[in-house]
Structures are given as structure tokens and as C-alpha cells.
Design a protein around this motif. Structure first.
Motif, PDB file in Angstrom:
ATOM      1  N   PRO A  38      13.849  -8.804  15.085  1.00  0.00           N
ATOM      2  CA  PRO A  38      13.463  -8.795  16.621  1.00  0.00           C
ATOM      3  C   PRO A  38      12.060  -7.303  16.842  1.00  0.00           C
ATOM      4  N   SER A  39      12.176  -7.631  18.306  1.00  0.00           N
ATOM      5  CA  SER A  39      11.078  -7.183  18.325  1.00  0.00           C
ATOM      6  C   SER A  39      11.651  -4.970  18.854  1.00  0.00           C
ATOM      7  N   GLY A  40      10.659  -4.211  18.382  1.00  0.00           N
ATOM      8  CA  GLY A  40      11.273  -3.334  18.202  1.00  0.00           C
ATOM      9  C   GLY A  40      12.041  -2.751  17.331  1.00  0.00           C
ATOM     10  N   CYS A  41      11.786  -3.460  16.072  1.00  0.00           N
ATOM     11  CA  CYS A  41      13.059  -2.712  14.669  1.00  0.00           C
ATOM     12  C   CYS A  41      12.363  -2.547  14.040  1.00  0.00           C
ATOM     13  N   GLY A  42      11.324  -2.107  14.341  1.00  0.00           N
ATOM     14  CA  GLY A  42       9.868  -1.731  13.359  1.00  0.00           C
ATOM     15  C   GLY A  42       8.783  -1.789  12.216  1.00  0.00           C
ATOM     16  N   LYS A  43       8.236  -3.216  12.623  1.00  0.00           N
ATOM     17  CA  LYS A  43       7.978  -3.936  12.077  1.00  0.00           C
ATOM     18  C   LYS A  43       6.541  -3.195  12.224  1.00  0.00           C
ATOM     19  N   THR A  44       5.572  -2.899  13.207  1.00  0.00           N
ATOM     20  CA  THR A  44       4.664  -2.357  13.689  1.00  0.00           C
ATOM     21  C   THR A  44       4.303  -1.362  12.820  1.00  0.00           C
ATOM     22  N   THR A  45       5.106  -0.515  13.211  1.00  0.00           N
ATOM     23  CA  THR A  45       5.486   1.010  12.958  1.00  0.00           C
ATOM     24  C   THR A  45       5.371   0.935  11.090  1.00  0.00           C
ATOM     25  N   ILE A  46       5.678   0.373  10.326  1.00  0.00           N
ATOM     26  CA  ILE A  46       5.779  -0.027   8.894  1.00  0.00           C
ATOM     27  C   ILE A  46       3.875  -0.440   8.599  1.00  0.00           C
ATOM     28  N   LEU A  47       3.893  -1.745   9.207  1.00  0.00           N
ATOM     29  CA  LEU A  47       2.444  -2.481   8.871  1.00  0.00           C
ATOM     30  C   LEU A  47       1.386  -0.515   8.939  1.00  0.00           C
ATOM     31  N   ASN A  48       1.436  -0.276  10.237  1.00  0.00           N
ATOM     32  CA  ASN A  48       0.331   1.213  10.739  1.00  0.00           C
ATOM     33  C   ASN A  48       0.829   2.043   9.411  1.00  0.00           C
ATOM     34  N   MET A  49       1.612   2.317   8.975  1.00  0.00           N
ATOM     35  CA  MET A  49       1.723   3.022   7.701  1.00  0.00           C
ATOM     36  C   MET A  49       1.101   2.731   6.708  1.00  0.00           C
ATOM     37  N   LEU A  50       1.181   1.054   6.076  1.00  0.00           N
ATOM     38  CA  LEU A  50       1.105   1.238   4.995  1.00  0.00           C
ATOM     39  C   LEU A  50      -0.897   0.587   5.301  1.00  0.00           C
ATOM     40  N   ALA A  51      -1.067   0.960   6.787  1.00  0.00           N
ATOM     41  CA  ALA A  51      -2.934   1.220   6.672  1.00  0.00           C
ATOM     42  C   ALA A  51      -3.311   2.446   6.763  1.00  0.00           C
ATOM     43  N   GLY A  52      -2.160   3.146   7.200  1.00  0.00           N
ATOM     44  CA  GLY A  52      -2.670   4.189   7.075  1.00  0.00           C
ATOM     45  C   GLY A  52      -2.879   4.739   8.664  1.00  0.00           C
ATOM     46  N   LEU A  53      -2.678   4.387   9.503  1.00  0.00           N
ATOM     47  CA  LEU A  53      -2.958   4.776  10.870  1.00  0.00           C
ATOM     48  C   LEU A  53      -1.677   5.601  11.195  1.00  0.00           C
ATOM     49  N   LEU A  54      -0.511   5.797  10.722  1.00  0.00           N
ATOM     50  CA  LEU A  54       0.167   6.539  11.073  1.00  0.00           C
ATOM     51  C   LEU A  54       0.980   7.179   9.955  1.00  0.00           C
ATOM     52  N   SER A  55       1.409   8.625   9.861  1.00  0.00           N
ATOM     53  CA  SER A  55       1.455   9.210   8.779  1.00  0.00           C
ATOM     54  C   SER A  55       3.291   9.025   8.563  1.00  0.00           C
ATOM     55  N   PRO A  56       4.480   8.418   7.483  1.00  0.00           N
ATOM     56  CA  PRO A  56       5.376   9.460   6.923  1.00  0.00           C
ATOM     57  C   PRO A  56       6.550   9.923   7.427  1.00  0.00           C
ATOM     58  N   THR A  57       7.145  10.214   7.673  1.00  0.00           N
ATOM     59  CA  THR A  57       7.732  11.099   8.049  1.00  0.00           C
ATOM     60  C   THR A  57       7.697  11.402   7.228  1.00  0.00           C
ATOM     61  N   SER A  58       8.991  10.711   5.570  1.00  0.00           N
ATOM     62  CA  SER A  58       8.727  10.269   4.395  1.00  0.00           C
ATOM     63  C   SER A  58       9.234   9.197   4.156  1.00  0.00           C
ATOM     64  N   GLY A  59       8.816   9.510   2.460  1.00  0.00           N
ATOM     65  CA  GLY A  59       8.755   8.835   1.948  1.00  0.00           C
ATOM     66  C   GLY A  59       7.491   8.570   0.855  1.00  0.00           C
ATOM     67  N   ASP A  60       7.412   7.059   0.384  1.00  0.00           N
ATOM     68  CA  ASP A  60       6.555   6.671  -0.602  1.00  0.00           C
ATOM     69  C   ASP A  60       5.663   5.547  -0.318  1.00  0.00           C
ATOM     70  N   ILE A  61       4.049   5.697  -0.195  1.00  0.00           N
ATOM     71  CA  ILE A  61       3.833   4.406   0.016  1.00  0.00           C
ATOM     72  C   ILE A  61       2.701   4.026  -1.737  1.00  0.00           C
ATOM     73  N   LEU A  62       2.568   3.013  -2.411  1.00  0.00           N
ATOM     74  CA  LEU A  62       1.907   2.820  -3.795  1.00  0.00           C
ATOM     75  C   LEU A  62       1.194   1.481  -3.939  1.00  0.00           C
ATOM     76  N   PHE A  63       0.198   1.411  -3.755  1.00  0.00           N
ATOM     77  CA  PHE A  63      -1.205   0.111  -4.087  1.00  0.00           C
ATOM     78  C   PHE A  63      -1.120   0.614  -5.547  1.00  0.00           C
ATOM     79  N   ASP A  64      -0.655  -0.785  -6.422  1.00  0.00           N
ATOM     80  CA  ASP A  64      -0.738  -0.584  -7.228  1.00  0.00           C
ATOM     81  C   ASP A  64      -0.418   0.229  -8.467  1.00  0.00           C
ATOM     82  N   GLY A  65       0.700   0.962  -8.237  1.00  0.00           N
ATOM     83  CA  GLY A  65       0.755   1.976  -8.752  1.00  0.00           C
ATOM     84  C   GLY A  65       0.772   3.712  -8.715  1.00  0.00           C
ATOM     85  N   LYS A  66      -0.348   3.612  -7.476  1.00  0.00           N
ATOM     86  CA  LYS A  66      -0.679   5.098  -6.761  1.00  0.00           C
ATOM     87  C   LYS A  66      -0.387   5.181  -5.518  1.00  0.00           C
ATOM     88  N   SER A  67       0.084   6.629  -5.794  1.00  0.00           N
ATOM     89  CA  SER A  67       0.832   6.512  -3.638  1.00  0.00           C
ATOM     90  C   SER A  67      -0.589   6.907  -3.199  1.00  0.00           C
TER      91      SER A  67
END
Ligand code: ADP
Ligand code: ADP
Length: 228
Positions: A38-67
């Protein structure tokens, strides 16, 4: 094989709101995965972190095994299609689609940029619209332009945030079929955000269900039943 991997991702906005709480999931190369919720559950926030438009507070994102958390958006090889298309209003369709190829370090000559742009305009069926401005186009046509513009740089990952929500119901059905066949033809790994269960079921290879910043169910598959 995990092409995109999100590990213990968390995002707390500056106002203290914890939009994403310890989320982990992965996406296989070439898959079209829907992030549903549903709206507000955080979907856009995740996409924006994947795109690098937002930085995560913690955790990691890997593409093809690389952070990628310390890699700038322009170096992440991501195509992003927004809900509101975000086209440049003063440019023609051709100029919009060419634009990513005409800027930056790896920019192409004008002729080459046009040749590549026209190839993707053919794939998205907007060749006839080349000389029009976005303001003259229907919603579906504008969405095709924004998809062509996202694909023109041959990104490794395509992010789509509610790309159909500004279209009328009939067009929504058609464009979603077009999106699915296009991303399969191009073979690009795609994350598709939607709040529409039926849409997710029809388009996704896999569906991840979110609720208030957490994953409620990963890969709904056949255990998933539509709410009435
Ligand atoms: P969705 O895309 O699923 O609709 P969002 O990722 O846009 O959800 O938002 C998730 C939550 O975070 C919502 O409660 C939203 O109000 C909040 N939020 C989004 N952006 C910000 C921000 N910049 N500052 C504070 N809260 C935000
Ligand atoms: P979506 O339609 O994808 O859910 P929204 O309309 O909720 O997006 O948000 C639009 C923009 O406003 C986003 O850039 C988001 O980060 C920002 N935003 C959303 N909620 C908040 C909030 N509570 N405080 C500040 N910014 C917010």
C-alpha cells in the motif's frame, strides 16, 4: 544467482520516521520483480536507495556481488522510470531519448546518439513521435518516451515506480503487457513498484509484499490470493 542483493536495509528519515526496517531480499539476473504494498509502505524509499538518490541508514546493497552504497547514482548503471514520466518539456521526443547519451564522461557523438535513441524508440513504438514535445503526447506515449530514455544507456537494472498509475484503466492493461515483453526482450533485470495486486500478479516473475517498512511475504507465488 543473486544479481541484486539487499541486506538488512534500514532507512530513518531526518524527521525520525523509520520508513524501512531491516529489509533483505534478492533479485535474479533478468527477473522482473514486483515490490507490492500500500501507499506509504516504503517502496519508493527502497528504489531511491537502489538508485543512490537516498543513502541507507544501515545495511548494504550489492549489484552483481559488489556493494554500491558508496557509488554515485550516475555510476550505478540504473535506469529509473518515474510515475510522472519526468520528461524535459522543452525538448522533442527524440531529444529527450537522446539526452542521457549526450552528457557526461562517456557521451556519444550526435549521430551515434541519434542512432541508438532511434533503436529504442522503435522498440517502444514512438518513432512517429520523434519531433513532438511531451506536452502534445498522451500519458501512454509519455510513459513510452520515459522508458526509452531509461533504456538508452543500456543500464544493468531498470527501476519503475508505479509507471502505470497515471494511465486510464484500458491503457494500463496494454502498457503493462508492453513493459513485460519489452524488458524480457531487452533482458534487463527490473524492479517494478506497484500498489496493485492484480498488476503485480500479471507482470511479475516474483512478487515481494511490503507492509509498513517490512517484508510481509517474499515471493508470493501460488500461495497468494487476491483480496476481493
Ligand atoms: P511508498 O512508495 O510505498 O508509497 P514511500 O517510500 O514514499 O512509500 O514512503 C514510506 C514512508 O516514509 C511514508 O510514511 C512516507 O510518508 C515517509 N517518507 C517518505 N519520504 C520521506 C521524507 N523525505 N521524510 C520523511 N518521511 C518520508
Ligand atoms: P509516492 O507517490 O511514490 O508514494 P509521495 O507522493 O508519498 O510518493 O511522495 C512524494 C515525495 O515527497 C517523495 O520524494 C517523498 O520522498 C516525499 N515525501 C513523502 N512523504 C514525506 C514526508 N512525510 N515528509 C517529507 N517528504 C515526504
Amino acid at each position: 544467482e543473486k544479481f541484486v542483493e539487499v541486506k538488512n536495509l534500514r532507512k530513518v528519515y531526518d524527521n525520525g520516521h523509520e520508513a524501512i526496517k531491516n529489509v533483505s531480499f534478492s533479485v535474479k539476473r533478468g527477473d522482473l520483480v514486483c515490490l507490492l504494498g500500500p501507499s506509504g509502505c516504503g517502496k519508493t524509499t527502497i528504489l531511491n536507495m537502489l538508485a543512490g538518490l537516498l543513502s541507507p541508514t544501515s545495511g548494504d546493497i550489492l549489484f552483481d556481488g559488489k556493494s554500491v552504497v558508496n557509488i554515485a547514482p550516475k555510476d550505478r548503471q540504473i535506469g529509473y522510470v518515474f510515475q510522472n514520466y519526468a520528461l524535459y518539456p522543452h525538448m522533442t521526443v527524440l531529444q529527450n531519448v537522446m539526452f542521457p547519451l549526450t552528457v557526461g564522461q562517456h557521451k556519444k557523438s550526435k549521430d551515434e546518439a541519434e542512432k541508438i535513441a532511434r533503436k529504442y524508440m522503435e522498440l517502444t513504438q514512438i518513432t512517429e513521435l520523434a519531433d513532438q514535445k511531451p506536452g502534445q503526447l498522451s500519458g501512454g506515449q509519455q510513459q513510452r518516451v520515459s522508458i526509452a530514455r531509461a533504456l538508452v544507456q543500456q543500464p544493468k537494472i531498470l527501476l519503475m515506480d508505479e509507471p502505470l498509475s497515471n494511465l486510464d484503466a484500458r491503457l494500463r492493461l496494454r502498457i503493462r503487457e508492453e513493459i513485460r515483453s519489452l524488458v524480457k526482450k531487452v533482458g534487463i533485470t527490473t524492479l517494478f513498484v506497484t500498489h496493485d495486486q492484480e498488476e503485480a500478479l500479471s507482470i511479475g516473475d516474483k512478487i515481494i509484499l511490503f507492509h509498513q517498512g517490512v517484508i510481509q511475504q517474499d515471493d508470493l507465488g501460488q500461495n497468494f490470493y487476491l483480496n476481493p
